[in-house]
Write an enzyme that holds these catalytic residues in place. Structure first.
Site, PDB file in Angstrom:
ATOM      1  N   HIS A   1      -7.012  -6.094   2.804  1.00 16.32           N
ATOM      2  CA  HIS A   1      -5.886  -5.352   3.534  1.00 16.32           C
ATOM      3  C   HIS A   1      -5.103  -6.581   4.697  1.00 16.32           C
ATOM      4  O   HIS A   1      -5.671  -7.187   5.337  1.00 16.32           O
ATOM      5  CB  HIS A   1      -6.311  -4.467   4.281  1.00 16.32           C
ATOM      6  CG  HIS A   1      -6.743  -3.338   3.743  1.00 16.32           C
ATOM      7  ND1 HIS A   1      -6.092  -2.177   3.463  1.00 16.32           N
ATOM      8  CD2 HIS A   1      -8.231  -2.872   3.296  1.00 16.32           C
ATOM      9  CE1 HIS A   1      -6.690  -1.273   2.603  1.00 16.32           C
ATOM     10  NE2 HIS A   1      -8.008  -1.750   2.487  1.00 16.32           N
TER      11      HIS A   1
ATOM     12  N   ASN B   1     -13.316  -4.076   2.972  1.00 16.01           N
ATOM     13  CA  ASN B   1     -14.366  -3.284   3.261  1.00 16.01           C
ATOM     14  C   ASN B   1     -15.256  -3.316   1.797  1.00 16.01           C
ATOM     15  O   ASN B   1     -14.669  -3.435   0.857  1.00 16.01           O
ATOM     16  CB  ASN B   1     -13.678  -1.746   3.250  1.00 16.01           C
ATOM     17  CG  ASN B   1     -12.957  -1.843   4.422  1.00 16.01           C
ATOM     18  OD1 ASN B   1     -13.118  -2.150   5.526  1.00 16.01           O
ATOM     19  ND2 ASN B   1     -11.587  -1.092   4.228  1.00 16.01           N
TER      20      ASN B   1
ATOM     21  N   HIS C   1     -10.561  -5.849  -2.559  1.00 15.46           N
ATOM     22  CA  HIS C   1      -9.239  -6.023  -2.220  1.00 15.46           C
ATOM     23  C   HIS C   1      -9.280  -6.578  -0.809  1.00 15.46           C
ATOM     24  O   HIS C   1     -10.289  -5.885   0.147  1.00 15.46           O
ATOM     25  CB  HIS C   1      -8.453  -4.835  -2.322  1.00 15.46           C
ATOM     26  CG  HIS C   1      -8.935  -3.641  -1.949  1.00 15.46           C
ATOM     27  ND1 HIS C   1      -9.987  -2.798  -2.321  1.00 15.46           N
ATOM     28  CD2 HIS C   1      -8.416  -2.652  -0.564  1.00 15.46           C
ATOM     29  CE1 HIS C   1     -10.336  -1.592  -1.424  1.00 15.46           C
ATOM     30  NE2 HIS C   1      -9.497  -1.696  -0.742  1.00 15.46           N
TER      31      HIS C   1
ATOM     32  N   ASP D   1       0.916  -1.154  -0.120  1.00 14.43           N
ATOM     33  CA  ASP D   1       0.007   0.034   0.123  1.00 14.43           C
ATOM     34  C   ASP D   1       0.874   1.244  -0.119  1.00 14.43           C
ATOM     35  O   ASP D   1       1.896   1.253   0.796  1.00 14.43           O
ATOM     36  CB  ASP D   1      -0.990  -0.146   1.116  1.00 14.43           C
ATOM     37  CG  ASP D   1      -2.008   0.927   1.111  1.00 14.43           C
ATOM     38  OD1 ASP D   1      -1.653   1.995   0.948  1.00 14.43           O
ATOM     39  OD2 ASP D   1      -3.312   0.627   1.216  1.00 14.43           O
TER      40      ASP D   1
ATOM     41  N   GLN E   1     -15.200   1.205   1.816  1.00 20.70           N
ATOM     42  CA  GLN E   1     -14.376   0.751   0.660  1.00 20.70           C
ATOM     43  C   GLN E   1     -14.082   2.203  -0.234  1.00 20.70           C
ATOM     44  O   GLN E   1     -14.985   3.006  -0.338  1.00 20.70           O
ATOM     45  CB  GLN E   1     -15.109  -0.182  -0.161  1.00 20.70           C
ATOM     46  CG  GLN E   1     -14.260  -0.720  -1.507  1.00 20.70           C
ATOM     47  CD  GLN E   1     -15.243  -1.918  -1.970  1.00 20.70           C
ATOM     48  OE1 GLN E   1     -16.349  -1.662  -1.935  1.00 20.70           O
ATOM     49  NE2 GLN E   1     -14.350  -2.386  -2.739  1.00 20.70           N
TER      50      GLN E   1
END
Ligand code: ZN
Length: 139
Positions: A100, A85, A98, A29, A92
Site C-alpha cells: 500500500h 500485510n 501487495h 485503491d 491481509q
C-alpha cells in the site's frame, strides 16, 4: 483463478493504473484511505512476503519507489505511509502480495493505528537476545 488482483492484471476487472511494467502493476485503491492511495503488486500471483520470489520483490520495491515519488510530487503528499500485510492475523484481505502507498496530508484525519497498551517496563537485553537467537538459528 478467483484472485481479484490476478483478474485486474488480466484485465478481467477494470482498474485505474498509474504505472505498469513487465512484472509489476500499480493502481489506485477503489476504497482509498486518502487521495492517491495506491496498490503495487507483482503481476504473477504470490500470496505473501513468505512466498514471493526475491527478484520479483525487488521489482515491486522499485515500482513502489517510482510511484511513491510520482504521488508525492503530483498530489503534494507531505508524508507517506507504506504498508504490507501478511496473512489474516497480519491484516491481509486480498491474498495476492501487495504494497500500500497511502499519501498523508496535513489534517487528513486518518488514524493508522489504534491505541496500544503502554508497557511500563522495557524488555531486557537478555530477553531480546533469546528471541534473536531463535531467529538467527533459523536463518
Ligand atoms: Zn492473484
Amino acid at each position: 483463478m478467483s484472485c481479484i488482483f490476478c483478474k485486474i492484471v488480466s484485465g478481467e476487472i477494470p482498474t485505474v493504473k498509474v504505472f505498469e511494467d513487465d512484472d509489476t502493476l500499480a493502481f489506485l485503491d477503489v476504497n482509498p484511505d486518502t487521495e492517491g492511495h495506491c496498490l503495487v503488486i507483482p503481476k504473477k500471483h504470490f500470496e505473501t512476503i513468505f512466498d514471493i520470489d526475491g527478484e520479483i520483490l525487488k521489482k515491486v520495491m522499485a515500482t513502489l519507489k517510482t510511484v511513491a515519488l510520482k504521488i508525492k510530487d503530483s498530489l503534494g503528499a507531505e508524508g507517506m505511509h507504506i504498508a504490507n500485510n501478511n496473512g489474516i492475523l497480519g491484516g491481509q484481505i486480498v491474498s495476492h502480495f501487495h504494497m500500500h502507498i497511502i499519501p498523508r496530508y496535513e489534517n487528513d484525519g486518518l488514524i493508522m493505528y489504534g491505541p496500544r497498551p503502554k508497557k511500563d517496563e522495557k524488555i531486557s537485553l537478555e530477553e531480546l537476545q533469546k528471541i534473536a537467537e531463535k531467529i538467527v538459528k533459523n536463518t
